[in-house]
Design an enzyme around this catalytic site. Structure first.
Site, short mmCIF file in Angstrom:
data_model
loop_
_atom_site.label_atom_id
_atom_site.label_comp_id
_atom_site.label_asym_id
_atom_site.label_seq_id
_atom_site.Cartn_x
_atom_site.Cartn_y
_atom_site.Cartn_z
CG ASN A 110 -1.90 -1.24 1.13
OD1 ASN A 110 -1.61 -1.94 1.97
ND2 ASN A 110 -2.74 -1.48 0.21
CB ILE A 118 0.58 6.16 2.35
CG1 ILE A 118 1.99 6.32 3.10
CG2 ILE A 118 -0.20 5.01 3.40
CD1 ILE A 118 2.15 6.90 4.41
CB CYS A 119 -3.09 3.16 -1.17
SG CYS A 119 -4.72 2.81 -1.56
CG LEU A 120 -4.61 4.50 5.85
CD1 LEU A 120 -4.66 2.99 6.08
CD2 LEU A 120 -3.46 4.82 6.99
#
Length: 188
Positions: A110, A118-120
């Site tokens: 991620n 960041i993929c959050l």
């Protein structure tokens, strides 16, 4: 002083106090350092430790945080500090007593390996003003131990988990930590 600056100052004071207390719960969250940069309250630096019982255990990573002027209504932009191989080699040639060794690449499904993005979801559409910089960093530490391979920014790392090849995943994480760790740079 704007309401955003007041909120950030309040957060900074709380974190600073917790980081100086030896038995504070913040030490169990993986947050090693969190502070605004010298140019004001809208750019911060953080250092996190990889979570226990994960491939990232005991390694350190530096993050940069950009705060929007309407924070906390909008989320901060948080990303891992990543450097190219030449910059990392320069840092590896340095020796520095007392300096922390941090990893300048994040091998995680991620996280974009080249940019540190960041993929959050809480850093995007699920953000709420109830979140703080500290709680956002804790969420990032939790993400390290609990990757989401179905929404990857690093497809290679995600594919290892999708294929249930956790041994290769862990080995690759350890390889990158060993290869891309260097004494902390003050560039960010």
């Amino acid at each position: 002083m704007s309401s955003t600056e007041k909120r950030l100052l309040k957060e900074y004071r709380a974190v600073k106090k917790e980081l100086t207390e030896k038995r504070s719960p913040i030490h169990d969250t993986g947050i090693v350092d969190l502070h605004p940069l010298e140019d004001g309250l809208f750019r911060w630096s953080a250092v996190i430790r990889g979570p226990d019982q994960s491939p990232f255990e005991d390694a350190l990573w530096k993050l940069e945080i950009d705060i929007p002027t309407n924070y906390p209504l909008d989320p901060p932009k948080i990303k891992f500090v990543v450097f190219g191989e030449e910059k990392i080699r320069q840092l590896q040639r340095k020796t520095s007593s007392g300096a922390r060794k941090v990893c300048y690449k994040m091998p995680h499904p991620n996280v974009n390996f080249k940019t540190g993005e960041i993929c959050l979801d809480i850093l995007q559409q699920k953000w709420s003003p109830a979140w703080t910089l500290q709680s956002a960093l804790v969420a990032i530490v939790v993400l390290l131990a609990n990757p989401e391979p179905l929404s990857p920014l690093n497809i290679d790392m995600a594919n290892l988990l999708k294929c249930d090849d956790t041994t290769a995943y862990k080995d690759l994480v350890h390889y990158y930590i060993a290869k891309y760790s260097a004494y902390e740079s003050n560039d960010v």
